[in-house]
Design an enzyme around this catalytic site. Structure first.
Site, PDB file in Angstrom:
ATOM      1  N   THR A 187      23.475  48.084  47.959  1.00  0.00           N
ATOM      2  CA  THR A 187      23.256  49.522  48.181  1.00  0.00           C
ATOM      3  C   THR A 187      22.589  49.795  49.531  1.00  0.00           C
ATOM      4  O   THR A 187      21.735  49.023  49.992  1.00  0.00           O
ATOM      5  CB  THR A 187      22.381  50.066  47.034  1.00  0.00           C
ATOM      6  OG1 THR A 187      23.093  49.862  45.819  1.00  0.00           O
ATOM      7  CG2 THR A 187      22.077  51.533  47.201  1.00  0.00           C
TER       8      THR A 187
ATOM      9  N   GLY B  52       6.249  63.820  18.381  1.00  0.00           N
ATOM     10  CA  GLY B  52       5.655  65.136  18.640  1.00  0.00           C
ATOM     11  C   GLY B  52       4.818  65.104  19.912  1.00  0.00           C
ATOM     12  O   GLY B  52       5.142  64.396  20.860  1.00  0.00           O
TER      13      GLY B  52
ATOM     14  N   GLU C 224      23.345  49.548  38.686  1.00  0.00           N
ATOM     15  CA  GLU C 224      24.521  48.717  38.378  1.00  0.00           C
ATOM     16  C   GLU C 224      25.726  49.600  38.043  1.00  0.00           C
ATOM     17  O   GLU C 224      26.581  49.229  37.235  1.00  0.00           O
ATOM     18  CB  GLU C 224      24.187  47.661  37.326  1.00  0.00           C
ATOM     19  CG  GLU C 224      23.052  46.763  37.853  1.00  0.00           C
ATOM     20  CD  GLU C 224      22.856  45.449  37.150  1.00  0.00           C
ATOM     21  OE1 GLU C 224      23.653  45.106  36.270  1.00  0.00           O
ATOM     22  OE2 GLU C 224      21.884  44.752  37.502  1.00  0.00           O
TER      23      GLU C 224
HETATM   24  N1  COS Z   1      36.911  42.542  39.939  1.00  0.00           N
HETATM   25  C1  COS Z   1      37.554  41.994  40.990  1.00  0.00           C
HETATM   26  N2  COS Z   1      37.994  42.708  42.041  1.00  0.00           N
HETATM   27  C2  COS Z   1      37.788  44.029  42.024  1.00  0.00           C
HETATM   28  C3  COS Z   1      37.140  44.680  40.950  1.00  0.00           C
HETATM   29  C4  COS Z   1      36.696  43.883  39.878  1.00  0.00           C
HETATM   30  N3  COS Z   1      36.052  44.419  38.834  1.00  0.00           N
HETATM   31  N4  COS Z   1      37.073  46.001  41.213  1.00  0.00           N
HETATM   32  C5  COS Z   1      37.666  46.184  42.391  1.00  0.00           C
HETATM   33  N5  COS Z   1      38.097  44.981  42.886  1.00  0.00           N
HETATM   34  C6  COS Z   1      38.809  44.756  44.119  1.00  0.00           C
HETATM   35  C7  COS Z   1      40.102  45.560  44.119  1.00  0.00           C
HETATM   36  O1  COS Z   1      41.141  44.828  43.504  1.00  0.00           O
HETATM   37  C8  COS Z   1      40.343  45.778  45.580  1.00  0.00           C
HETATM   38  O2  COS Z   1      40.923  44.603  46.156  1.00  0.00           O
HETATM   39  P1  COS Z   1      42.343  44.695  46.898  1.00  0.00           P
HETATM   40  O3  COS Z   1      42.119  45.647  48.039  1.00  0.00           O
HETATM   41  O4  COS Z   1      42.602  43.307  47.313  1.00  0.00           O
HETATM   42  O5  COS Z   1      43.290  45.246  45.875  1.00  0.00           O
HETATM   43  C9  COS Z   1      38.943  45.900  46.166  1.00  0.00           C
HETATM   44  O6  COS Z   1      38.059  45.253  45.238  1.00  0.00           O
HETATM   45  C10 COS Z   1      38.531  47.341  46.357  1.00  0.00           C
HETATM   46  O7  COS Z   1      38.625  47.983  45.101  1.00  0.00           O
HETATM   47  P2  COS Z   1      38.755  49.564  44.963  1.00  0.00           P
HETATM   48  O8  COS Z   1      39.862  50.039  45.831  1.00  0.00           O
HETATM   49  O9  COS Z   1      38.781  49.888  43.524  1.00  0.00           O
HETATM   50  O10 COS Z   1      37.378  50.042  45.641  1.00  0.00           O
HETATM   51  P3  COS Z   1      36.712  51.443  45.778  1.00  0.00           P
HETATM   52  O11 COS Z   1      36.135  51.537  47.131  1.00  0.00           O
HETATM   53  O12 COS Z   1      37.637  52.510  45.316  1.00  0.00           O
HETATM   54  O13 COS Z   1      35.426  51.361  44.780  1.00  0.00           O
HETATM   55  C11 COS Z   1      34.153  51.406  42.763  1.00  0.00           C
HETATM   56  C12 COS Z   1      35.485  51.055  43.473  1.00  0.00           C
HETATM   57  C13 COS Z   1      33.822  52.853  42.864  1.00  0.00           C
HETATM   58  C14 COS Z   1      34.392  51.026  41.326  1.00  0.00           C
HETATM   59  C15 COS Z   1      33.024  50.538  43.361  1.00  0.00           C
HETATM   60  O14 COS Z   1      32.702  50.977  44.656  1.00  0.00           O
HETATM   61  C16 COS Z   1      31.779  50.530  42.502  1.00  0.00           C
HETATM   62  O15 COS Z   1      31.688  49.789  41.527  1.00  0.00           O
HETATM   63  N6  COS Z   1      30.754  51.330  42.873  1.00  0.00           N
HETATM   64  C17 COS Z   1      29.491  51.312  42.219  1.00  0.00           C
HETATM   65  C18 COS Z   1      28.613  50.321  42.897  1.00  0.00           C
HETATM   66  C19 COS Z   1      27.473  49.946  42.045  1.00  0.00           C
HETATM   67  O16 COS Z   1      27.594  49.622  40.869  1.00  0.00           O
HETATM   68  N7  COS Z   1      26.287  49.955  42.661  1.00  0.00           N
HETATM   69  C20 COS Z   1      25.126  49.556  42.001  1.00  0.00           C
HETATM   70  C21 COS Z   1      24.392  48.702  42.949  1.00  0.00           C
HETATM   71  S1  COS Z   1      23.933  47.190  42.327  1.00  0.00           S
HETATM   72  S2  COS Z   1      22.334  47.541  41.270  1.00  0.00           S
END
Ligand code: COS
Length: 384
Positions: free
Chosen positions: A125, A340, A364
């Protein structure tokens, strides 16, 4: 070493005793000091709790996901700060290495993470990259035999205690979004790595977070996780998939603790000439909480078992995180209501736990991100 059901049951009894006899009586001390007392950290190390998810070959307990979830439910019985102390070493602070590290990286770091000698931390982050983790701006520039890191990471759990950071940085400025991100293993004390002052949070005192700043921080080439560039985001997502199940189990544990406190209070507290537990409106709150905690427990253990059998449980792990983190919020709210006016006072644990559990819906991956992961996954699967 944990091999069969009997052994895991015996281990759970040990953890339960630690929770009830040592941790719960000292929760106020953790709040006061904003730290877990060193003697309790030592007891957790002694039980192997820093290395639950690390393979036995690297000095960990090598628990299955189901076994780890059962332990996490037990640990949820005490203030979440205790669990958080071992949380990163079992989850986001070690699993990148377990899943994608080179043999040399595993050999170097996993035994020390498993014993708790080193605390691991996960630096994803940033001030402007929270839910949209793929937009992170920290850079990693190749310079001869090293990488040079620049950028700021925010709200990094256990950073003040950490000996090792898994840092996500953009190593290929030409690739936009998630695809240009690599992961690096950066030791605390590396010149150019600086920690901010500990954050002042709503709850979970004793579980510290702070900024981690990289200013021309030079690390050797072999700090690149897995020795592979631009694989960092996928590693982060895989680590979070797993971590979300663990957090779900913690939510179940805290819900059971809250329910325990609420039930005991309701049976002791008398109004209108009888214990308030005899009133049906109070009973409804107890019953709803019990049913929801059981639903959470069942879904976490079922999903963990399927993960152990090799199934892809990404969507279901997010379902668990979504349901369990929201569920424990409802249970905490009812627990305060049952207490309460007393529930609003710092003399009662429910006041503190009410604030502590708010974090579960945020870190997370927020509830909104879990919904997005679930729905996107459903659409992807339907398209085949
Ligand atoms: N396992 C393996 N690979 C994954 C995956 C997973 N669970 N999720 C995504 N990927 C891969 C995708 O396949 C993609 O790879 P390719 O480009 O080769 O296809 C790549 O990662 C990017 O994935 P995506 O396009 O889905 O990414 P986005 O930028 O749209 O983001 C979210 C996806 C929003 C789900 C992600 O940014 C997320 O989890 N955000 C929250 C972060 C978080 O939990 N922060 C907390 C901090 S830690 S306390």
């Amino acid at each position: 070493m944990i091999r069969d059901r009997e052994a895991i049951e015996a281990f759970l009894v040990q953890v339960r005793r630690l929770v009830r006899e040592v941790m719960v009586p000292r929760e106020a001390e953790v709040v006061e000091a904003d730290a877990v007392p060193a003697d309790i950290v030592a007891l957790m190390r002694g039980l192997g709790l820093f290395g639950m998810s690390i393979p036995e070959a690297h000095g960990g307990l090598g628990l299955t996901m189901e076994e780890e979830a059962l332990v996490a439910i037990e640990l949820g019985g005490a203030s979440p700060a205790f669990r958080s102390m071992v949380g990163t070493n079992n989850g986001i602070g070690s699993q990148g290495i377990v899943m994608d590290g080179t043999d040399a990286q595993k050999a170097r770091w996993l035994p020390r993470l498993a014993s708790g000698e080193v605390v691991g931390s996960f630096a994803l982050t940033e001030p402007d990259a929270g839910s949209d983790a793929g937009s992170l701006r920290t850079t990693a520039r190749r310079d001869g035999d090293s990488w040079v890191l620049d950028g700021t990471k925010r709200y990094i759990t256990n950073a003040p205690q950490a000996g090792l950071f898994t840092v996500f940085a953009r190593s290929d400025p030409g690739r936009k979004g998630a695809s240009g991100v690599s992961a690096f293993l950066v030791e605390a004390g590396t010149p150019g790595l600086r920690l901010g002052t500990p954050d002042r949070k709503m709850g979970q005192r004793g579980a510290q977070t702070c900024d981690v700043v990289f200013d021309s921080c030079r690390v050797p080439a072999d700090a690149l996780l897995g020795g592979r560039e631009c694989e960092g985001f996928r590693t982060a997502m895989k680590v979070l998939d797993r971590a979300r199940l663990h957090i779900s189990a913690v939510c179940v544990g805290v819900a059971l603790r809250l329910l325990d406190d609420a039930l005991r209070f309701a049976m002791e507290r008398r109004q209108f000439g009888q214990p308030i537990a005899e009133f049906q409106l109070v009973q409804a709150m107890l019953a709803d909480s019990r049913a929801e905690a059981l639903a959470g427990r069942s879904m976490v253990l079922e999903t963990a078992r399927r993960k152990d059998d090799g199934a892809d449980v990404g969507i279901d792990a997010s379902c668990c995180k979504l349901f369990c983190s929201e569920m424990v919020g409802r249970v905490a709210d009812r627990a305060v209501q049952i207490h309460g006016g007393a529930g609003y006072m710092q003399d009662y644990a429910v006041e503190r736990l009410y604030r502590d559990v708010r974090l579960f819906r945020l870190y997370e991956g927020t509830s909104e991100i879990q919904r997005l992961v679930i729905a996107r996954g459903m659409i992807r699967d339907a398209k085949g």
